[in-house]
Structures are given as C-alpha cells and as structure tokens.
Motif scaffolding. Structure first.
Motif, PDB file in Angstrom:
ATOM      1  N   ASN A 152       4.930 -10.107   5.195  1.00 21.65           N
ATOM      2  CA  ASN A 152       4.134 -11.289   5.516  1.00 21.65           C
ATOM      3  C   ASN A 152       5.001 -12.525   5.701  1.00 21.65           C
ATOM      4  OD1 ASN A 152       1.669  -9.947   5.426  1.00 21.65           O
ATOM      5  ND2 ASN A 152       1.450 -10.260   3.228  1.00 21.65           N
ATOM      6  N   GLN A 153       6.305 -12.389   5.454  1.00 19.86           N
ATOM      7  CA  GLN A 153       7.205 -13.519   5.610  1.00 19.86           C
ATOM      8  C   GLN A 153       8.202 -13.184   6.719  1.00 19.86           C
ATOM      9  OE1 GLN A 153       8.320 -15.421   1.926  1.00 19.86           O
ATOM     10  NE2 GLN A 153       6.603 -14.497   0.838  1.00 19.86           N
ATOM     11  N   GLN A 154       9.400 -13.746   6.697  1.00 15.98           N
ATOM     12  CA  GLN A 154      10.361 -13.456   7.754  1.00 15.98           C
ATOM     13  C   GLN A 154      10.763 -11.989   7.697  1.00 15.98           C
ATOM     14  OE1 GLN A 154      13.639 -16.044   8.504  1.00 15.98           O
ATOM     15  NE2 GLN A 154      12.548 -17.860   7.811  1.00 15.98           N
ATOM     16  N   VAL A 155      10.765 -11.353   8.863  1.00 10.11           N
ATOM     17  CA  VAL A 155      11.042  -9.923   8.896  1.00 10.11           C
ATOM     18  C   VAL A 155      11.806  -9.585  10.167  1.00 10.11           C
ATOM     19  CG1 VAL A 155       8.774  -9.437   9.904  1.00 10.11           C
ATOM     20  CG2 VAL A 155      10.025  -7.607   8.769  1.00 10.11           C
ATOM     21  N   GLY A 156      12.835  -8.718  10.007  1.00  5.67           N
ATOM     22  CA  GLY A 156      13.541  -8.201  11.165  1.00  5.67           C
ATOM     23  C   GLY A 156      14.852  -8.908  11.464  1.00  5.67           C
ATOM     24  N   VAL A 157      15.659  -8.235  12.281  1.00  8.00           N
ATOM     25  CA  VAL A 157      16.904  -8.783  12.817  1.00  8.00           C
ATOM     26  C   VAL A 157      16.675  -9.083  14.295  1.00  8.00           C
ATOM     27  CG1 VAL A 157      19.309  -8.253  13.424  1.00  8.00           C
ATOM     28  CG2 VAL A 157      18.399  -7.564  11.202  1.00  8.00           C
ATOM     29  N   LEU A 158      17.007 -10.290  14.711  1.00  8.77           N
ATOM     30  CA  LEU A 158      16.883 -10.653  16.118  1.00  8.77           C
ATOM     31  C   LEU A 158      17.921  -9.884  16.921  1.00  8.77           C
ATOM     32  CD1 LEU A 158      15.616 -12.490  18.309  1.00  8.77           C
ATOM     33  CD2 LEU A 158      17.375 -14.179  17.744  1.00  8.77           C
ATOM     34  N   TYR A 163      12.690  -8.147  17.537  1.00  6.21           N
ATOM     35  CA  TYR A 163      13.222  -8.083  16.181  1.00  6.21           C
ATOM     36  C   TYR A 163      13.203  -6.636  15.709  1.00  6.21           C
ATOM     37  CZ  TYR A 163      12.581 -13.138  16.096  1.00  6.21           C
ATOM     38  OH  TYR A 163      12.649 -14.482  16.383  1.00  6.21           O
ATOM     39  N   ARG A 164      14.289  -6.211  15.106  1.00  4.09           N
ATOM     40  CA  ARG A 164      14.405  -4.811  14.672  1.00  4.09           C
ATOM     41  C   ARG A 164      14.352  -4.725  13.147  1.00  4.09           C
ATOM     42  NH1 ARG A 164      17.791  -1.548  18.442  1.00  4.09           N
ATOM     43  NH2 ARG A 164      15.774  -1.863  19.460  1.00  4.09           N
ATOM     44  N   ILE A 165      13.525  -3.793  12.664  1.00  3.34           N
ATOM     45  CA  ILE A 165      13.484  -3.463  11.257  1.00  3.34           C
ATOM     46  C   ILE A 165      14.247  -2.162  11.083  1.00  3.34           C
ATOM     47  CG2 ILE A 165      11.990  -2.787   9.332  1.00  3.34           C
ATOM     48  CD1 ILE A 165      10.592  -4.944  12.076  1.00  3.34           C
ATOM     49  N   TYR A 166      15.177  -2.182  10.153  1.00  2.00           N
ATOM     50  CA  TYR A 166      16.006  -1.015   9.882  1.00  2.00           C
ATOM     51  C   TYR A 166      15.524  -0.308   8.623  1.00  2.00           C
ATOM     52  CZ  TYR A 166      19.253  -2.788  13.380  1.00  2.00           C
ATOM     53  OH  TYR A 166      19.814  -3.221  14.560  1.00  2.00           O
ATOM     54  N   GLY A 167      15.842   0.979   8.521  1.00  2.00           N
ATOM     55  CA  GLY A 167      15.373   1.722   7.364  1.00  2.00           C
ATOM     56  C   GLY A 167      16.326   2.833   6.959  1.00  2.00           C
ATOM     57  N   ILE A 168      16.097   3.301   5.740  1.00  2.00           N
ATOM     58  CA  ILE A 168      16.847   4.441   5.223  1.00  2.00           C
ATOM     59  C   ILE A 168      15.978   5.156   4.227  1.00  2.00           C
ATOM     60  CG2 ILE A 168      17.927   3.180   3.322  1.00  2.00           C
ATOM     61  CD1 ILE A 168      20.478   4.816   3.862  1.00  2.00           C
ATOM     62  N   ASN A 169      16.018   6.488   4.238  1.00  2.00           N
ATOM     63  CA  ASN A 169      15.330   7.295   3.262  1.00  2.00           C
ATOM     64  C   ASN A 169      16.311   7.791   2.218  1.00  2.00           C
ATOM     65  OD1 ASN A 169      12.751   7.179   4.462  1.00  2.00           O
ATOM     66  ND2 ASN A 169      13.324   8.801   5.893  1.00  2.00           N
ATOM     67  N   LYS A 170      15.779   8.178   1.086  1.00  2.00           N
ATOM     68  CA  LYS A 170      16.607   8.786   0.043  1.00  2.00           C
ATOM     69  C   LYS A 170      17.248  10.043   0.612  1.00  2.00           C
ATOM     70  CE  LYS A 170      16.283  10.934  -4.521  1.00  2.00           C
ATOM     71  NZ  LYS A 170      15.378  11.308  -5.635  1.00  2.00           N
ATOM     72  N   PRO A 171      18.563  10.222   0.420  1.00  2.00           N
ATOM     73  CA  PRO A 171      19.227  11.429   0.934  1.00  2.00           C
ATOM     74  C   PRO A 171      18.627  12.685   0.322  1.00  2.00           C
ATOM     75  CG  PRO A 171      20.828   9.790   0.196  1.00  2.00           C
ATOM     76  CD  PRO A 171      19.480   9.318  -0.253  1.00  2.00           C
ATOM     77  N   PRO A 172      18.553  13.803   1.073  1.00  2.00           N
ATOM     78  CA  PRO A 172      18.011  15.053   0.517  1.00  2.00           C
ATOM     79  C   PRO A 172      18.873  15.584  -0.617  1.00  2.00           C
ATOM     80  CG  PRO A 172      19.042  15.434   2.671  1.00  2.00           C
ATOM     81  CD  PRO A 172      19.023  13.956   2.466  1.00  2.00           C
ATOM     82  N   ALA A 225      -4.991  -2.079   8.991  1.00  2.00           N
ATOM     83  CA  ALA A 225      -4.548  -0.888   9.722  1.00  2.00           C
ATOM     84  C   ALA A 225      -3.242  -1.127  10.477  1.00  2.00           C
ATOM     85  CB  ALA A 225      -5.630  -0.437  10.697  1.00  2.00           C
ATOM     86  N   ASN A 226      -2.712  -2.350  10.434  1.00  2.00           N
ATOM     87  CA  ASN A 226      -1.506  -2.684  11.184  1.00  2.00           C
ATOM     88  C   ASN A 226      -0.250  -2.224  10.457  1.00  2.00           C
ATOM     89  OD1 ASN A 226      -3.275  -3.917  12.909  1.00  2.00           O
ATOM     90  ND2 ASN A 226      -2.337  -5.941  12.823  1.00  2.00           N
ATOM     91  N   TRP A 227       0.828  -2.015  11.248  1.00  2.00           N
ATOM     92  CA  TRP A 227       2.100  -1.659  10.648  1.00  2.00           C
ATOM     93  C   TRP A 227       2.517  -2.743   9.658  1.00  2.00           C
ATOM     94  CZ3 TRP A 227       6.557  -4.371  10.157  1.00  2.00           C
ATOM     95  CH2 TRP A 227       7.629  -3.680   9.584  1.00  2.00           C
ATOM     96  N   GLY A 228       3.065  -2.306   8.520  1.00  2.00           N
ATOM     97  CA  GLY A 228       3.661  -3.224   7.568  1.00  2.00           C
ATOM     98  C   GLY A 228       2.683  -4.044   6.763  1.00  2.00           C
ATOM     99  N   PRO A 265       0.804  -1.229   0.000  1.00  2.00           N
ATOM    100  CA  PRO A 265       0.000   0.000   0.000  1.00  2.00           C
ATOM    101  C   PRO A 265       0.833   1.274   0.000  1.00  2.00           C
ATOM    102  CG  PRO A 265      -0.849  -1.586   1.610  1.00  2.00           C
ATOM    103  CD  PRO A 265       0.471  -2.107   1.140  1.00  2.00           C
ATOM    104  N   ASP A 266       2.102   1.155   0.398  1.00  2.00           N
ATOM    105  CA  ASP A 266       3.027   2.283   0.372  1.00  2.00           C
ATOM    106  C   ASP A 266       4.024   2.065  -0.770  1.00  2.00           C
ATOM    107  OD1 ASP A 266       4.787   4.340   0.751  1.00  2.00           O
ATOM    108  OD2 ASP A 266       5.517   3.655   2.702  1.00  2.00           O
ATOM    109  N   PRO A 267       3.705   2.520  -1.976  1.00  2.00           N
ATOM    110  CA  PRO A 267       4.562   2.218  -3.131  1.00  2.00           C
ATOM    111  C   PRO A 267       5.934   2.870  -3.073  1.00  2.00           C
ATOM    112  CG  PRO A 267       2.848   3.788  -3.739  1.00  2.00           C
ATOM    113  CD  PRO A 267       2.522   3.322  -2.352  1.00  2.00           C
ATOM    114  N   GLU A 268       6.116   3.851  -2.193  1.00  2.00           N
ATOM    115  CA  GLU A 268       7.420   4.505  -2.073  1.00  2.00           C
ATOM    116  C   GLU A 268       8.408   3.668  -1.277  1.00  2.00           C
ATOM    117  OE1 GLU A 268       8.548   7.673  -3.239  1.00  2.00           O
ATOM    118  OE2 GLU A 268       6.844   7.312  -4.564  1.00  2.00           O
ATOM    119  N   THR A 269       7.929   2.639  -0.586  1.00  2.00           N
ATOM    120  CA  THR A 269       8.790   1.834   0.271  1.00  2.00           C
ATOM    121  C   THR A 269       9.112   0.501  -0.380  1.00  2.00           C
ATOM    122  OG1 THR A 269       7.956   2.838   2.321  1.00  2.00           O
ATOM    123  CG2 THR A 269       8.990   0.678   2.510  1.00  2.00           C
TER     124      THR A 269
END
Length: 338
Positions: free
Chosen positions: A113-119, A329-338, A208-211, A66-70
């Motif tokens: 919906n499958q394996q997600v995150g770093v332990l 479990y941690r999900i990491y992220g990065i945005n496009k640099p400005p 309505a849930n995350w992810g 649903p979030d096509p930018e991600t």
C-alpha cells in the motif's frame, strides 16, 4: 537509525544520474506517526564498507497480509556494490525465514500500500511524490543477488488534450439516468467518519487485486489528513447508489504545492465494489474527474499503479481513455530454496 534514514542522501548512484532522492523521514519509522507499523514486525540492516555505509534494507512481516507466507523487503538503497547488495538481501531473506515467511518480494516500503517496486523503465519522467525513483542499476543488483522478476506494475499518463472520450460520456450518461446514482466529495470535516468509508470501499473493491493488503482505519485517517492539506478536494470523490457507497476515485498530488495548485495529479485509488460493477459507475467517476481536471486547468494526470495482468483496467486506460504508458516498476521475489 540516523544513518539508515539519511542513506539516500549520500548515495553516489543518485548524484551520478543527476537526480535528487525524495527525502526519507524519521516519522516513517515510528508507529506513533505511521500507523502501518502497528501491524508490522520489522528489522533494519546496514551494509558498511571501509567504515562508510554502502547500503540499507528492511525486512518486513505484515500480520495483515492475506498471504502470511510472504514477507517484504523494502527501504532498499545501495551503491553500485553487488557484494553489499547481495549481503543485504540475504540478511533480509534469512530474517523473514526465521519469522515464518518462506517467500520474499519487494522492494515494498513498508507493504504494497506504500512505495513498491524498482523503476526499470521511464526514469526520464523524473521523480514523483510517493512513487519510487532509483538509480538505474538497482534491478541488476537484485538479479545478481539471486532475485528474479515477480511481477510488474505500470503507470499511464493523461494529458488535457485527450479531453473526455465519447464512450465514457455515453456510458456515464446511461448510468446517470438512474436518479439514485450520486457523486460526492470526501467530507474532510469529519476525518474519522470518512476514513471508515474510504477504508471499507478500498478493502471491498481491491481485495481481488494483486498485492492486496487491507488498510486500517488509522492508516486511512492518516492518508486523509495528508490529503486535507495537500490534495485537491474536488478530485477526492465517492459514488453512491440508493444512498449506499459503491466506489471511489482519489487523486493525490504529484508534488507538494508551493503556493499554487500543481498542474498535475496522480490517480492513486480507483475501485468499485463487486456488487455495483458493470453499471457504468466507473465511467461516471472518470467523466467527473476529467471534467474537474479540465475545468481547473490541470495539464497532466498520472494514472498508477496498474498490475501488468489487469487487462480490464489496461484496456480502459489505453483503448478508451487513450492514456500512454509512462513508467514500469518491477517487483522482485525469491522463494525458500528446496
């Protein structure tokens, strides 16, 4: 592709921690056997050092997100080699940018919906089927590569000594006074008919849930085919009101049984459609599940994965049921640099 798939088996990071990675399979990467690929665009990258593989990563664009930018990065495995890890993560980031995704989160194999995150906490619990398990340095590798915490997912544990909480009994009893409320097992004799039911309940209760990424009927049928062989059918239930489906609770095995039923299971999907909430239906399903767990002599149930900001569910698990936090479990992220 052989080197990519076999990468976890040769990593010294697993050997040093005394754990054996759960096997990857070629079938995971085929649209014929893994229907998630029918709505993905993917690219796979290997890092080589001294003619030997040092790490791997996948870049994934999910056209149903649903979030096509991600976009996602996933299938991440790496030696303790910050240079290799940074190169892999940058390669995935650039591929996603080139394919219209300005944000990248992960690891997610192949979506949320499958394996997600770093332990990052709870490695002592040991590996579990269908949940990530990784060397302890993965989080540091990702942070050194410029990623930061996006969010956390948490797992909880139920032990049979907890039995059924009185509050759950009382709420369930009130809800069951409505004679139009009924609980049914998944009918595996007609997988595709039940797949439509499970898909609609999952998508309707989880949106309505995350992810959230919607399940397709093919993905749901594939999951139910697996469950028809390995899962306990008494722990695959739906709840109905006036002959209308209202919610579901599905437990999956924590290990493939070797001739006997496993003594532990994992509650993987639990949801009630918005229009049926606040009627005690969730308590009805919890009571039914605990009754089955006790009756069939299960020792333990893993309750996962719960978003760290899902305060309603966390209160139910910790205050009402008395479940104990077991893994993070941690999900990491990065945005496009400005």
């Amino acid at each position: 592709m052989t080197t990519f798939v076999r990468m976890p088996l040769v990593l010294s990071g697993y050997k040093e921690t005394g754990t054996v990675p759960l096997p990857d399979r070629f079938e995971n990467y085929s649209g014929l056997s893994n229907p998630v690929h029918r709505h993905l665009k993917t690219a796979y990258f290997l890092a080589m050092r001294d003619n030997a593989p040092a790490g791997r990563i996948a870049a994934i664009k999910d056209f149903l997100n649903p979030d096509p930018e991600t976009g996602f990065f996933g299938c991440f495995e790496c030696e303790w080699d910050p240079g290799a890890a940074s190169a892999l993560i940058e390669k995935a980031r650039q591929w996603l940018l080139d394919n219209g995704c300005s944000r990248m989160i992960g690891p997610a194999t192949f979506n949320t919906n499958q394996q997600v995150g770093v332990l990052v906490d709870g490695a002592g619990q040991g590996p579990q089927l269908m949940l990530p398990h990784n060397p302890p340095y993965y989080g540091e590798l990702m942070e050194r590569a410029g990623l930061s915490k996006h969010t956390d997912l948490i797992t909880y544990g139920w032990h049979r000594r907890m039995e059924t909480p009185q509050k759950i009994r009382e709420i369930s009893e009130r809800a069951r006074q409505n004679k139009d409320v009924s609980i049914r097992r998944i009918a595996f004799r007609n997988i595709f008919q039940e797949a439509r039911l499970v898909r609609d309940l999952f998508n309707g209760s989880m949106q309505a849930n995350w992810g959230f990424v919607p399940l397709t009927i093919e993905e749901t049928a594939s999951m139910l085919n697996f469950c028809s062989i390995f899962a306990d059918r008494d722990l695959m239930i739906t709840i109905w009101v006036n002959e209308k489906p209202a919610g579901l609770l599905l437990f999956l095995p924590t290990a493939l049984p070797g001739g006997t039923l496993p003594k532990s299971v994992r509650a993987a999907i639990f949801g009630v459609l918005p229009e049926f909430r606040h009627r005690g239906l969730d308590s009805c399903m919890i009571e039914q599940a605990i009754h089955t767990l006790l009756e069939k002599n299960y020792e333990y149930a893993d309750l996962s994965m719960v978003h760290e900001e899902n305060n309603v569910m966390i209160r139910i698990l910790t205050r009402t049921i008395g479940a104990i936090r077991t893994r993070r479990y941690r999900i990491y992220g990065i945005n496009k640099p400005p």
